[in-house]
Design an enzyme around this catalytic site. Structure first.
Site, mmCIF file in Angstrom:
data_model
loop_
_atom_site.group_PDB
_atom_site.id
_atom_site.type_symbol
_atom_site.label_atom_id
_atom_site.label_comp_id
_atom_site.label_asym_id
_atom_site.label_seq_id
_atom_site.Cartn_x
_atom_site.Cartn_y
_atom_site.Cartn_z
ATOM 1 N N LYS A 171 0.889 -1.174 0.000
ATOM 2 C CA LYS A 171 0.000 0.000 0.000
ATOM 3 C C LYS A 171 0.918 1.213 0.000
ATOM 4 O O LYS A 171 1.493 1.565 1.021
ATOM 5 C CB LYS A 171 -0.858 -0.027 1.259
ATOM 6 C CG LYS A 171 -2.200 0.689 1.154
ATOM 7 C CD LYS A 171 -2.144 2.150 0.812
ATOM 8 C CE LYS A 171 -1.797 3.022 1.996
ATOM 9 N NZ LYS A 171 -1.704 4.457 1.629
ATOM 10 N N GLY A 224 6.612 5.216 8.826
ATOM 11 C CA GLY A 224 5.773 6.408 8.901
ATOM 12 C C GLY A 224 5.802 6.996 10.293
ATOM 13 O O GLY A 224 6.812 6.887 11.001
ATOM 14 N N SER A 225 4.688 7.595 10.702
ATOM 15 C CA SER A 225 4.654 8.296 11.985
ATOM 16 C C SER A 225 4.437 7.323 13.144
ATOM 17 O O SER A 225 3.835 6.262 12.967
ATOM 18 C CB SER A 225 3.525 9.327 11.964
ATOM 19 O OG SER A 225 2.290 8.672 11.781
ATOM 20 N N GLY A 229 1.947 4.158 13.252
ATOM 21 C CA GLY A 229 2.628 2.899 13.578
ATOM 22 C C GLY A 229 1.921 2.156 14.704
ATOM 23 O O GLY A 229 1.759 0.933 14.655
ATOM 24 N N GLU A 246 9.324 1.351 11.434
ATOM 25 C CA GLU A 246 10.337 2.410 11.313
ATOM 26 C C GLU A 246 9.586 3.736 11.422
ATOM 27 O O GLU A 246 8.820 4.089 10.546
ATOM 28 C CB GLU A 246 11.067 2.269 9.980
ATOM 29 C CG GLU A 246 12.407 2.958 9.993
ATOM 30 C CD GLU A 246 12.315 4.382 9.512
ATOM 31 O OE1 GLU A 246 11.937 5.257 10.330
ATOM 32 O OE2 GLU A 246 12.619 4.624 8.338
ATOM 33 N N CYS A 280 13.257 10.435 7.667
ATOM 34 C CA CYS A 280 13.142 9.841 9.000
ATOM 35 C C CYS A 280 14.432 10.046 9.779
ATOM 36 O O CYS A 280 14.419 10.296 10.977
ATOM 37 C CB CYS A 280 12.803 8.367 8.904
ATOM 38 S SG CYS A 280 13.858 7.466 7.763
ATOM 39 N N GLU A 379 9.347 15.479 15.930
ATOM 40 C CA GLU A 379 9.795 15.418 14.540
ATOM 41 C C GLU A 379 9.067 16.505 13.742
ATOM 42 O O GLU A 379 7.861 16.425 13.536
ATOM 43 C CB GLU A 379 9.451 14.028 13.981
ATOM 44 C CG GLU A 379 9.994 13.764 12.614
ATOM 45 C CD GLU A 379 9.793 12.309 12.183
ATOM 46 O OE1 GLU A 379 8.660 11.811 12.243
ATOM 47 O OE2 GLU A 379 10.783 11.693 11.758
HETATM 48 P P1 NAI Z 1 1.549 8.393 8.189
HETATM 49 O O1 NAI Z 1 2.384 7.615 9.125
HETATM 50 O O2 NAI Z 1 0.113 8.548 8.550
HETATM 51 O O3 NAI Z 1 1.595 7.736 6.723
HETATM 52 C C1 NAI Z 1 2.541 6.761 6.316
HETATM 53 C C2 NAI Z 1 1.827 5.657 5.546
HETATM 54 O O4 NAI Z 1 0.868 5.044 6.402
HETATM 55 C C3 NAI Z 1 1.045 6.131 4.309
HETATM 56 O O5 NAI Z 1 1.150 5.142 3.294
HETATM 57 C C4 NAI Z 1 -0.376 6.179 4.820
HETATM 58 O O6 NAI Z 1 -1.342 6.019 3.796
HETATM 59 C C5 NAI Z 1 -0.414 4.990 5.754
HETATM 60 N N1 NAI Z 1 -1.470 5.036 6.769
HETATM 61 C C6 NAI Z 1 -2.045 6.130 7.352
HETATM 62 N N2 NAI Z 1 -2.975 5.760 8.237
HETATM 63 C C7 NAI Z 1 -3.009 4.412 8.246
HETATM 64 C C8 NAI Z 1 -3.762 3.419 8.963
HETATM 65 N N3 NAI Z 1 -4.688 3.759 9.863
HETATM 66 N N4 NAI Z 1 -3.513 2.121 8.721
HETATM 67 C C9 NAI Z 1 -2.564 1.756 7.835
HETATM 68 N N5 NAI Z 1 -1.843 2.623 7.113
HETATM 69 C C10 NAI Z 1 -2.051 3.937 7.314
HETATM 70 O O7 NAI Z 1 2.247 9.791 8.006
HETATM 71 P P2 NAI Z 1 1.690 11.163 7.404
HETATM 72 O O8 NAI Z 1 0.343 11.442 7.962
HETATM 73 O O9 NAI Z 1 1.813 11.159 5.951
HETATM 74 O O10 NAI Z 1 2.735 12.209 8.000
HETATM 75 C C11 NAI Z 1 2.623 12.706 9.338
HETATM 76 C C12 NAI Z 1 3.972 12.759 10.018
HETATM 77 O O11 NAI Z 1 4.498 11.442 10.103
HETATM 78 C C13 NAI Z 1 5.050 13.541 9.294
HETATM 79 O O12 NAI Z 1 4.992 14.901 9.576
HETATM 80 C C14 NAI Z 1 6.298 12.899 9.846
HETATM 81 O O13 NAI Z 1 6.635 13.474 11.077
HETATM 82 C C15 NAI Z 1 5.898 11.460 10.040
HETATM 83 N N6 NAI Z 1 6.360 10.604 8.929
HETATM 84 C C16 NAI Z 1 7.532 9.926 9.082
HETATM 85 C C17 NAI Z 1 8.036 9.159 8.039
HETATM 86 C C18 NAI Z 1 9.326 8.434 8.170
HETATM 87 O O14 NAI Z 1 10.029 8.256 7.197
HETATM 88 N N7 NAI Z 1 9.668 7.964 9.334
HETATM 89 C C19 NAI Z 1 7.352 9.069 6.746
HETATM 90 C C20 NAI Z 1 6.103 9.793 6.704
HETATM 91 C C21 NAI Z 1 5.654 10.536 7.764
#
Ligand code: NAI
Ligand code: MG
Length: 477
Positions: A171, A224-225, A229, A246, A280, A379
């Protein structure tokens, strides 16, 4: 017709709906992707299971390796096209997108070469017995990929999982994933068997949640966040499915008075502006020994003031942030800094001809940030560096470890014993001494401690993460 990629074919998604893809450089829609839902995830998992129990699962490791080698070849043959897609979709400067393409290819090269060389163990047990620990694939692995480095995270995650013999359901992020849709076609062309890789684009709360909580998936890898997570791990826990998490960081760079500042300065700048800070492993905290605090801030201030921000094709130091909400989030942090009168040392510049609708943020260097402040704890995921002074080694370590995160740390000193002493005491999944690798190093196991997550991807350890052990004990007398 919005489509999902299942069994090496584009197929209509169940909802029939699509989602807009926004170019972060101008804020305008330029493509659409499918709004995949639980029905598509169900079909993808059926296809992956069929592949795992069928032809894909029966391939000799060397054959899997050869296919992945061909994937690497095709990525490099299409490097320019993939670079352009990734750059526009994520808003990355072209040279950064090009690096991501090369890194993605390199993951496939690394894992293709490793697949027939890494095995399990024989275990010294008792006379009359032979005991083995076999490495087996999990089966069907789920991959939830973020928007900041689609190609790189895909390479380390899906590349490792396929090499280990799993069939994958992925996904991608709704904010940027077009490079992966192109890559799916290249992988089919490379000879990947139908069902080994299935892609369901869509929203996190729909397709992502469906995948995370699916009974038919055997392992979930998430980047992701921390908040998402937690939700993903909770959904997987219902079925007792293992996960790799991660979850980002607030990674410190520790600079001692004896450091080679000529080497440190460009690395410190790059570590927080790469991908406009949406990394990240961004080095977003700067801890400096008091004796050189003023001098280093002055040098860094000059470097920050020279930074240029603009649209992806302009290929400057920084591109835009990924979306309006991310820009608002970063501005919220900076408003807090202003409210609390955190001194601003310098800011870069947004070029005059940057399109008005783009999500641009000036790189910003803040000083004297108290260790408990949000700017030193959370972050930001933008090009914002928070600096603070320290008095000695003990103080430096205390500050470095004083966040909930623990992904990466950098140590700059010419004193080798001190560097190792500190490296051993840092709460961090990886420590860079006199260098800083935000994201780099396919060979290096990567992952966090504390709220930065658990499990490792990249390197041989990453391959092992996509396997499980089976112990077999034979009594033969
Ligand atoms: P997010 O963690 O919500 O999104 C990352 C992935 O998770 C995307 O593919 C999203 O569609 C998916 N996702 C979202 N909700 C989900 C759920 N309930 N179940 C399963 N999958 C789900 O991050 P977002 O909202 O895009 O960004 C918010 C903050 O997260 C950023 O400002 C940053 O601080 C952090 N982040 C950190 C990342 C890293 O590389 N460690 C990458 C992206 C975001
Ligand atoms: Mg986009």
């Amino acid at each position: 017709m919005p489509q999902v990629f299942i069994d090496n074919r584009w197929q209509p998604c169940a909802s029939g709906e699509s989602l807009p893809m926004i170019d972060p450089s101008d804020g305008l829609e330029f493509a659409r992707i499918a709004r995949g839902t639980n029905e598509d995830v169900d079909r993808a998992i059926v296809a992956a299971r069929r592949a795992y129990e069928g032809a894909w699962g029966r391939l000799a490791p060397v054959e899997r390796g050869r296919i992945l080698m061909q994937v690497e070849r095709l990525i490099l043959d299409h490097a320019e096209e993939l670079t352009q897609i990734e750059a526009r979709d994520c808003g990355k400067p072209i040279k950064q997108a090009r690096n991501d393409v090369v890194a993605c290819a390199r993951y496939f090269e690394f894992y293709a070469g490793a697949v027939d060389k890494v095995g399990g163990q024989t275990i010294p047990y008792q006379p009359g017995f032979t005991a083995l620990a076999l490495r087996e694939p999990h089966g069907v692995t789920g991959h939830i990929i973020p928007w900041n480095y689609p190609l790189q995270v895909f390479g380390r995650s899906v590349g490792g999982a396929l090499a280990a013999g799993n069939a994958c359901v992925m996904k991608p992020a709704e904010d940027a994933c077009l490079s992966l849709l192109k890559l799916a076609e290249l992988m089919a062309e490379a000879g990947l068997l139908p069902g080994a890789l299935n892609i369901v684009p869509g929203l996190g709360g729909e397709a992502g949640a469906a995948l995370a909580g699916h009974a038919g998936v055997d392992h979930i890898s998430f980047t992701g966040s921390p908040e998402t997570g937690t939700r993903v791990a909770q959904a997987a826990a219902v079925h007792h499915h293992p996960v790799t998490m991660e979850l980002g960081g607030k990674s410190p760079q520790l600079v001692f008075a004896d450091a080679d500042l000529d080497a440190a300065v460009p690395a410190i700048v790059n570590a927080v502006i790469q991908n406009a800070g949406q990394t990240c492993s961004a080095g977003s905290r700067l801890l400096v020994e008091r004796a050189i605090y003023e001098q280093l801030l002055e040098t860094l201030g000059r470097a920050f003031a020279r930074l240029r921000v603009g649209p992806s094709p302009a290929d400057l130091d920084c591109g835009p942030l990924i979306r309006a909400g991310q820009l608002a989030r970063v501005r919220g942090f900076l408003a807090e800094a202003e409210r609390d009168a955190l001194p601003r040392v310098a800011q870069g510049e947004i070029v005059a001809d940057a399109p008005k609708g783009g999500y641009y943020q000036k790189p910003t260097l803040l000083r004297d940030v108290p260790v408990g402040h949000h700017l030193a704890q959370e972050e930001v995921f933008g090009p914002v560096l928070a600096a603070m002074p320290f008095d000695d080694e003990t103080h430096a370590l205390r500050l470095a470890n004083a966040t909930r995160f623990g992904l990466v740390a950098g140590v700059w000193t010419r004193d080798g014993s001190r560097a190792l002493r500190i490296a051993r005491s840092l709460d961090s999944g990886q420590v860079f001494i006199n260098n800083y690798g935000a994201g780099g190093g396919v060979e290096l196991p990567f992952g966090g401690v504390k709220a930065s997550g658990y499990g490792r991807e990249k390197g041989i350890e990453g391959l092992l993460s996509f396997t499980r052990l089976k112990t077999i004990t034979i009594k033969h007398g």
